[in-house]
Motif scaffolding. Structure first.
Motif: not given
Length: 177
Positions: A88-92, A147-151, A128-136
């Motif tokens: 949860e902390e990492l997702y936030r 934000q709200n996925t929790g654990n 641990l985690l990697a994301g490739d997030i694009r504005r489009t």
């Protein structure tokens, strides 16, 4: 004659203003209000000169390992040290980075985000985690889901939308301990 015409016109406009302006102001409460969310409008323009100060002012609970900026692409590594972190902390922290990139700036088109485990004793780093997030492809709904996925494990729709990949270490240590 010209002067009296001018005075009459000014008096007429003044009287009309005194009657019409209060009525126009009362229309404001009658008309439907529409909230418009502006993403990146009048936001921060990220550049080499301000990236360090800007990123360091964000309220991450994780340490920023590195930050890079190149023509619309923000690269950000967040470090996990120790064993006192939960998903949860990492997702936030990830959601905060996404929010900053696409809601608070006006020139970030892509966010390359990594969560890295750092072991000071062994002087090693593991992804641990990697994301490739694009504005489009970004959406407020995906950001709120993160934000709200929790654990819990990340939903597939989130992994696909934000191109998030999970390492084996992530799955073993954080998701299925």
């Amino acid at each position: 004659m010209n002067r009296s015409w001018l005075i009459g016109t000014v008096l007429l406009v003044t009287a009309a203003s005194a009657v019409l302006l209060p009525q126009a102001a009362s229309l404001d409460s009658v008309l439907p209000q529409h909230a418009v969310e502006t993403l990146g409008a009048d936001g921060i323009t990220l550049a080499d000169e301000n990236i360090v100060d800007t990123i360091s002012s964000l309220p991450f609970s994780l340490t920023v390992g590195s930050a890079g900026w190149k023509t619309g692409i923000l690269s950000l590594d967040l470090k996990v040290t120790g064993n006192d972190h939960d998903p949860e902390e990492l997702y936030r922290n990830m959601a905060l980075a996404v929010s900053f990139a696409f809601q608070e700036t006006d020139n970030v088109n892509q966010l390359l985000l990594r969560i890295v485990a750092e072991d000071k004793w062994l002087d090693s780093r593991r992804l641990l985690l990697a994301g490739d997030i694009r504005r489009t492809e970004w959406s407020l709904q995906l950001q709120e889901l993160l934000q709200n996925t929790g654990n819990r494990p990340l939903p597939d729709v989130l992994k696909e939308g934000f191109r998030i990949s999970e390492s084996e270490l992530w799955r073993k240590q954080f998701i299925h301990p």
